[in-house]
Design an enzyme around this catalytic site. Structure first.
Site, short mmCIF file in Angstrom:
data_model
loop_
_atom_site.label_atom_id
_atom_site.label_comp_id
_atom_site.label_asym_id
_atom_site.label_seq_id
_atom_site.Cartn_x
_atom_site.Cartn_y
_atom_site.Cartn_z
N LYS A 104 5.56 5.41 11.65
CA LYS A 104 4.26 4.72 11.66
C LYS A 104 4.47 3.24 11.33
CE LYS A 104 1.59 4.99 7.86
NZ LYS A 104 1.24 3.68 7.29
N ASN A 105 5.27 2.95 10.32
CA ASN A 105 5.42 1.58 9.85
C ASN A 105 6.37 0.74 10.68
OD1 ASN A 105 3.52 2.20 7.97
ND2 ASN A 105 4.91 2.30 6.24
N ARG B 65 -5.35 -1.60 6.83
CA ARG B 65 -4.87 -2.91 6.35
C ARG B 65 -3.83 -3.52 7.29
NH1 ARG B 65 -1.98 -3.58 3.45
NH2 ARG B 65 -2.57 -5.56 2.60
N CYS C 258 -7.19 -1.14 -1.51
CA CYS C 258 -7.23 0.29 -1.17
C CYS C 258 -6.92 1.03 -2.46
CB CYS C 258 -6.21 0.61 -0.07
SG CYS C 258 -4.52 0.50 -0.66
N ARG D 55 -3.73 -5.33 -2.84
CA ARG D 55 -3.16 -5.60 -1.53
C ARG D 55 -3.49 -7.00 -0.99
NH1 ARG D 55 -1.94 -0.56 0.63
NH2 ARG D 55 -0.33 -1.62 1.85
N PRO D 56 -3.21 -8.06 -1.75
CA PRO D 56 -3.49 -9.41 -1.24
C PRO D 56 -2.60 -9.77 -0.06
CG PRO D 56 -2.15 -9.52 -3.21
CD PRO D 56 -2.52 -8.06 -3.02
N LEU E 281 0.84 -14.21 0.59
CA LEU E 281 2.18 -14.62 1.06
C LEU E 281 2.19 -14.79 2.58
CD1 LEU E 281 4.45 -12.45 -1.26
CD2 LEU E 281 3.51 -14.75 -1.65
N ASP F 230 6.93 4.62 -1.04
CA ASP F 230 6.16 5.59 -0.25
C ASP F 230 6.65 7.01 -0.45
OD1 ASP F 230 5.63 3.48 2.69
OD2 ASP F 230 4.77 3.50 0.69
N ARG G 290 -3.59 9.92 8.76
CA ARG G 290 -3.26 8.53 9.10
C ARG G 290 -1.76 8.38 9.34
NH1 ARG G 290 -5.89 4.07 5.38
NH2 ARG G 290 -4.46 2.98 6.77
#
Ligand code: EPZ
Length: 416
Positions: free
Chosen positions: A22-23, A92, A116, A121-122, A125, A304, A396
């Site tokens: 997924k990532n 996100r 979340c 989760r800024p 950067l 994760d 998800r």
């Protein structure tokens, strides 16, 4: 809302095929925005987040054609330069379209993702890096408004590791004027996979996988074909399932070299894992030994996999001190494990797990993607039946989890 009902205690055996990551799929889909030529991506997992990203691309003007096990994305013209709140808040990772749209169009309007369950989760950067590359960026009513006539190369040193921050800037740099150097870059295998895709499109990316990545910008990029890497977190999740209940389980379609941190940690607890080409063979040991864990950016143990590892430690002999260093709020699964009979004490960013403890089935609540996976694993070993609510979190990031676990012998039923 769908639920999963799991009857615990079933032994697992047989083969399970690992899906695409997924990532890796999400940044690869975002990278399609960098060219007006068709890009063919294969080995995409059939998960909600990939479908959401395809919807985002279609809203931006993409034509998508489903191929066997993959998709062709063609974006000859951008219909919009905006990623709207209602899509970004669902996922996100949509923020990954910011760099590509800005690099291609000279302007982008992307909703701030918002927090979340696992943290604030800024994306400061991401924004700082694009600013250094010449973008004018304002935050206006929850949106990032970015403009740049032409992005230019820059030296960017990340104060700490960010996966999608690195990916966003790699993609923006691929169309910028001159060379960009990313220092303290993320080193996850998904970064290397994105670099290979960008190079296939004609970009020049060097050093991906190390903490310094150099990108020479190009005037334009072309189409290509790319197969995304297998999902190392799905791999780790099934390894833990087998470590808990496996008699003889084989995972196929893996990249053993990309899950070394997970294999090392599991082997330290007594789990025997064999490597045969792109397959991993694993069985539950007679005795699991508690081992401390500290999550870290790659090549450390992935955050994760922290929740899944905690489920394993509830069955290990001794005390395991688990420290989460990446996200500020990633122990949402603890409360639910306690309700199943686990012995866990949280102290800030550390959870102390004492085992082994017999778990009993219960009604539990999924809160985020990986916490949900943890609850499924706990349910496999618990006595009695566990009902996991709100499993849209699970859908998800895990492809057909009840089908795959069922094929291994688990008793898992989806209740619609
Ligand atoms: C990626 O998220 C993954 N998502 C996450 O996987 C994963 O947990 C995370 O990397 C860490 O490995 C995707 O790849 C789509 P970060 P990302 O930027 O990029 C802080 C899953 O379960 N930070 O590496 O958002 C941030 O708050 C998901 O599949 C800033 O402060 O994570 C966090 O504490 C969950 N400012 C830390 O850095 C920024 O601009 C690492 O975040 C960006 C991040």
């Amino acid at each position: 809302m769908d639920k999963l009902r799991v009857a615990g205690g079933q032994r697992l055996s047989g083969r399970v095929a690992i899906a695409g990551a997924k990532n890796a799929a999400l940044p690869a889909l975002a990278a399609c925005l960098l060219t007006d030529e068709p890009v063919r991506l294969s080995n995409l997992p059939d998960v909600v987040d990939v479908r959401t990203m395809l919807r985002v691309l279609e809203q931006l003007g993409a034509q998508t054609t489903t191929l066997d096990g993959g998709v062709e994305v063609s974006i000859p013209d951008l219909a919009s330069h905006e990623a709207p709140y209602d899509l970004v808040r669902k996922m996100r990772a949509s923020v990954l379209v910011l760099g590509p749209i800005l690099a291609r169009e000279g302007r982008a309007r992307v909703s701030l993702p918002g927090g979340c369950a696992i943290g604030e989760r800024p994306i400061n950067l991401h924004i700082d890096g694009l600013t250094r590359m010449g973008a004018q960026i304002e935050i206006d009513s929850g949106y990032v408004e970015a403009r740049a006539d032409r992005l230019h190369g820059a030296e960017i040193a990340f104060p700490h590791k960010t996966v999608t921050g690195t990916e966003n800037l790699m993609m923006a740099a691929a169309l910028a004027e001159g060379t960009t150097v990313l220092r303290n870059a993320a080193q996850e295998p998904e970064i290397v996979d994105l670099a290979e895709l960008l190079c296939g499109m004609g970009a020049s990316v060097r050093g991906a996988g190390s903490d310094v990545i150099e990108i020479d910008g190009r005037g334009r990029l072309g189409g290509t074909e790319h197969r995304v890497i297998p999902d190392r977190i799905e791999t780790g999740t099934y390894l833990v399932a087998a470590a808990l209940m496996g008699d003889d389980v084989t995972l196929t379609g893996c990249r053993p070299d990309q899950v070394e941190p997970i294999l090392d940690q599991l082997r330290a607890t007594g789990v025997k894992v064999g490597v045969v080409g792109d397959a991993l063979t694993v069985s539950a040991p007679n005795r699991l030994t508690a081992r401390d864990l500290r999550t870290a950016p790659h090549p450390g143990f992935p955050t994760d996999m922290q929740a899944q590892y905690m489920a394993l430690m509830t069955q290990a002999h001794g005390t395991a001190v688990i420290t989460e260093t990446v996200f500020e709020h990633r122990f949402m699964h603890v409360a639910e494990l306690l309700r199943m009979g686990a012995d866990i004490r949280i102290d800030g960013h550390t959870a102390v797990v004492v085992g082994p403890r017999a778990l009993t089935g219960a009604q539990v609540m999924a809160t985020d993607l990986r916490a949900s996976a943890c609850l499924v694993l706990a349910a496999l070993v618990a006595a009695g039946t566990t009902t996991i609510n709100r499993i849209y979190h699970l859908d998800r990031g895990y492809e057909a989890i009840e089908t795959k676990l069922g094929a291994l012998g688990a008793s898992v039923e989806r209740i619609r």
